[in-house]
Design a protein around this motif. Structure first.
Motif, PDB file in Angstrom:
ATOM      1  N   UNK A 116       0.817  -1.208   0.000  1.00 46.55           N
ATOM      2  CA  UNK A 116       0.000   0.000   0.000  1.00 46.55           C
ATOM      3  C   UNK A 116       0.856   1.266   0.000  1.00 46.55           C
ATOM      4  N   UNK A 117       1.879   1.356   0.886  1.00 44.56           N
ATOM      5  CA  UNK A 117       2.714   2.567   0.848  1.00 44.56           C
ATOM      6  C   UNK A 117       3.437   2.726  -0.495  1.00 44.56           C
ATOM      7  N   UNK A 118       3.900   1.634  -1.071  1.00 46.43           N
ATOM      8  CA  UNK A 118       4.595   1.717  -2.360  1.00 46.43           C
ATOM      9  C   UNK A 118       3.649   2.172  -3.461  1.00 46.43           C
ATOM     10  N   UNK A 119       2.412   1.697  -3.404  1.00 43.82           N
ATOM     11  CA  UNK A 119       1.424   2.160  -4.382  1.00 43.82           C
ATOM     12  C   UNK A 119       1.153   3.650  -4.203  1.00 43.82           C
ATOM     13  N   UNK A 120       0.998   4.095  -2.956  1.00 43.03           N
ATOM     14  CA  UNK A 120       0.752   5.506  -2.709  1.00 43.03           C
ATOM     15  C   UNK A 120       1.874   6.383  -3.237  1.00 43.03           C
ATOM     16  N   UNK A 121       3.098   5.931  -3.057  1.00 43.76           N
ATOM     17  CA  UNK A 121       4.253   6.662  -3.576  1.00 43.76           C
ATOM     18  C   UNK A 121       4.225   6.716  -5.097  1.00 43.76           C
ATOM     19  N   UNK A 122       4.008   5.562  -5.748  1.00 47.89           N
ATOM     20  CA  UNK A 122       3.991   5.518  -7.212  1.00 47.89           C
ATOM     21  C   UNK A 122       2.874   6.388  -7.770  1.00 47.89           C
ATOM     22  N   UNK A 123       1.719   6.339  -7.129  1.00 46.23           N
ATOM     23  CA  UNK A 123       0.590   7.166  -7.588  1.00 46.23           C
ATOM     24  C   UNK A 123       0.931   8.648  -7.485  1.00 46.23           C
ATOM     25  N   UNK A 188      -6.618   5.494 -11.257  1.00 49.87           N
ATOM     26  CA  UNK A 188      -7.558   5.204 -10.174  1.00 49.87           C
ATOM     27  C   UNK A 188      -7.816   3.706 -10.073  1.00 49.87           C
ATOM     28  N   UNK A 189      -7.855   3.019 -11.218  1.00 49.17           N
ATOM     29  CA  UNK A 189      -8.135   1.580 -11.211  1.00 49.17           C
ATOM     30  C   UNK A 189      -7.014   0.770 -10.582  1.00 49.17           C
ATOM     31  N   UNK A 190      -5.812   1.370 -10.445  1.00 53.38           N
ATOM     32  CA  UNK A 190      -4.697   0.653  -9.821  1.00 53.38           C
ATOM     33  C   UNK A 190      -4.945   0.394  -8.332  1.00 53.38           C
ATOM     34  N   UNK A 191      -5.776   1.219  -7.702  1.00 49.67           N
ATOM     35  CA  UNK A 191      -6.033   1.066  -6.275  1.00 49.67           C
ATOM     36  C   UNK A 191      -6.721  -0.280  -6.028  1.00 49.67           C
ATOM     37  N   UNK A 192      -6.098  -1.103  -5.217  1.00 49.52           N
ATOM     38  CA  UNK A 192      -6.649  -2.426  -4.944  1.00 49.52           C
ATOM     39  C   UNK A 192      -6.284  -3.475  -5.976  1.00 49.52           C
ATOM     40  N   UNK A 193      -5.468  -3.111  -6.961  1.00 44.22           N
ATOM     41  CA  UNK A 193      -5.059  -4.071  -7.983  1.00 44.22           C
ATOM     42  C   UNK A 193      -4.305  -5.232  -7.354  1.00 44.22           C
ATOM     43  N   UNK A 194      -4.639  -6.425  -7.765  1.00 42.46           N
ATOM     44  CA  UNK A 194      -3.971  -7.644  -7.324  1.00 42.46           C
ATOM     45  C   UNK A 194      -3.234  -8.264  -8.500  1.00 42.46           C
ATOM     46  N   UNK A 195      -2.221  -9.098  -8.251  1.00 42.78           N
ATOM     47  CA  UNK A 195      -1.570  -9.788  -9.361  1.00 42.78           C
ATOM     48  C   UNK A 195      -2.575 -10.613 -10.150  1.00 42.78           C
ATOM     49  N   UNK A 196      -2.320 -10.849 -11.422  1.00 42.55           N
ATOM     50  CA  UNK A 196      -3.241 -11.647 -12.233  1.00 42.55           C
ATOM     51  C   UNK A 196      -3.347 -13.085 -11.720  1.00 42.55           C
ATOM     52  N   UNK A 197      -4.263 -13.837 -12.312  1.00 36.33           N
ATOM     53  CA  UNK A 197      -4.375 -15.260 -12.021  1.00 36.33           C
ATOM     54  C   UNK A 197      -3.090 -15.964 -12.481  1.00 36.33           C
ATOM     55  N   UNK A 198      -2.844 -17.180 -12.005  1.00 41.23           N
ATOM     56  CA  UNK A 198      -1.644 -17.911 -12.440  1.00 41.23           C
ATOM     57  C   UNK A 198      -1.588 -18.032 -13.963  1.00 41.23           C
ATOM     58  N   UNK A 199      -0.410 -17.869 -14.530  1.00 35.78           N
ATOM     59  CA  UNK A 199      -0.300 -17.877 -15.994  1.00 35.78           C
ATOM     60  C   UNK A 199      -0.509 -19.266 -16.592  1.00 35.78           C
ATOM     61  N   UNK A 200      -1.137 -19.281 -17.756  1.00 37.43           N
ATOM     62  CA  UNK A 200      -1.283 -20.518 -18.535  1.00 37.43           C
ATOM     63  C   UNK A 200      -0.225 -20.606 -19.628  1.00 37.43           C
ATOM     64  N   UNK A 201       0.421 -19.487 -19.897  1.00 40.11           N
ATOM     65  CA  UNK A 201       1.479 -19.425 -20.899  1.00 40.11           C
ATOM     66  C   UNK A 201       2.805 -19.140 -20.210  1.00 40.11           C
ATOM     67  N   UNK A 213      10.551   4.076  -9.491  1.00 40.48           N
ATOM     68  CA  UNK A 213       9.097   4.211  -9.412  1.00 40.48           C
ATOM     69  C   UNK A 213       8.483   2.995  -8.730  1.00 40.48           C
ATOM     70  N   UNK A 214       8.779   1.825  -9.248  1.00 41.77           N
ATOM     71  CA  UNK A 214       8.366   0.568  -8.613  1.00 41.77           C
ATOM     72  C   UNK A 214       9.634  -0.075  -8.070  1.00 41.77           C
ATOM     73  N   UNK A 215       9.961   0.252  -6.837  1.00 39.61           N
ATOM     74  CA  UNK A 215      11.258  -0.126  -6.276  1.00 39.61           C
ATOM     75  C   UNK A 215      11.456  -1.631  -6.346  1.00 39.61           C
ATOM     76  N   UNK A 216      12.718  -2.029  -6.474  1.00 43.61           N
ATOM     77  CA  UNK A 216      12.998  -3.390  -6.902  1.00 43.61           C
ATOM     78  C   UNK A 216      12.643  -4.463  -5.880  1.00 43.61           C
ATOM     79  N   UNK A 217      12.340  -4.098  -4.630  1.00 41.97           N
ATOM     80  CA  UNK A 217      11.886  -5.136  -3.703  1.00 41.97           C
ATOM     81  C   UNK A 217      10.540  -5.718  -4.134  1.00 41.97           C
ATOM     82  N   UNK A 218       9.833  -4.984  -4.995  1.00 40.50           N
ATOM     83  CA  UNK A 218       8.603  -5.531  -5.545  1.00 40.50           C
ATOM     84  C   UNK A 218       8.874  -6.747  -6.433  1.00 40.50           C
TER      85      UNK A 218
END
Length: 259
Positions: A116-123, A188-201, A213-218
């Motif tokens: 959440x804090x990282x998202x707030x910073x990026x936003x 705005x749609x990024x708020x609450x965004x979760x990773x996608x479902x497991x990949x099939x490809x 912007x998206x610090x590398x610990x992510x």
């Protein structure tokens, strides 16, 4: 959906997707390297670059933008392409892999793996960059891009080596950021965004060593989500294509295979 795009090369199709506020020209430093082995199609997302906005009533979300890419590929007659994306485009590449509609996917510093804090910073950073871009007159973007000091201030959060940015490319990117009608609703749609479902490809995730912007610990969370090691793009920032075109092209081509 009919979207603006640039097509180069021959071979198996490779779709390139930019990040929020950018346009297909983000891929210019690497597009010809990729086009030596593939039919490369770099696309402007709906509401960005020269593409039209989403139809009325359709919200700007990762899902609707991925739908638009699927529709775009169907319109071109492209089936099961490889796809590579950066930032928002990286998330969309993973979303398309989760749907199993692409042959393989490469995600460069994808959004969605933040705290959440990282998202707030990026936003906050993205909104500040957008406000600056909107406040500049057309000639202001050119002056900003032409000054090495101002170029460093304006682009230093997005790339590790602002001096490697072509001034004309930076000016065009600033103008695209300021003009994009899909920016705010997408952000705005990024708020609450979760990773996608497991990949099939098959997927590959890579992260800029100096992503501010998206610090590398992510990348650690992305590695846990994917169950695989995330590649580190040494010497690169959040938009790595201009920092080290040769490295980025090599990572993409190794991941998507021969054309």
């Amino acid at each position: 959906m009919d979207l603006a795009f640039e097509r180069r090369g021959t071979g198996a199709p490779l779709i390139l997707i930019h990040g929020i506020g950018h346009h297909w020209q983000a891929w210019l430093p690497v597009i010809d390297r990729l086009a030596a082995a593939h039919t490369v199609i770099a696309v402007d997302l709906p509401g960005f670059g020269r593409s039209p906005e989403l139809p009325p009533g359709i919200p700007y979300t990762a899902e609707s933008l991925a739908d638009a890419i699927e529709s775009f590929c169907a319109l071109l007659g492209v089936r099961e392409p490889a796809v590579a994306g950066n930032s928002l485009g990286g998330y969309l590449a993973l979303e398309l892999a989760a749907r199993g509609v692409v042959r393989s996917a490469v995600a460069l510093s994808p959004v969605g793996f933040w705290s959440r804090p990282e998202f707030g910073y990026a936003r906050a950073v993205l909104r500040a960059l957008r406000a600056t871009a909107r406040a500049l007159p057309p000639e202001g973007a050119a002056c900003l891009a032409g000054s090495s000091a101002l170029r460093g201030l304006s682009a230093g959060l997005l790339v590790a080596h602002p001096s490697r940015l072509e001034p004309t490319a930076l000016a065009a990117a600033v103008q695209a950021l300021g003009a994009a009608p899909g920016f705010e609703e997408t952000l705005v749609s990024f708020d609450g965004m979760m990773p996608p479902a497991p990949p099939k490809s098959p997927i590959t995730i890579a992260w800029g060593e100096h992503d501010r912007l998206l610090v590398r610990r992510q990348a650690i969370r992305a590695a846990r989500w994917s169950g695989q090691r995330v590649k580190l793009l040494k010497g690169c920032g959040h938009i790595p294509m201009s920092d080290d075109p040769e490295l980025v092209a090599r990572v993409v081509l190794e991941a998507v295979g021969p054309g």
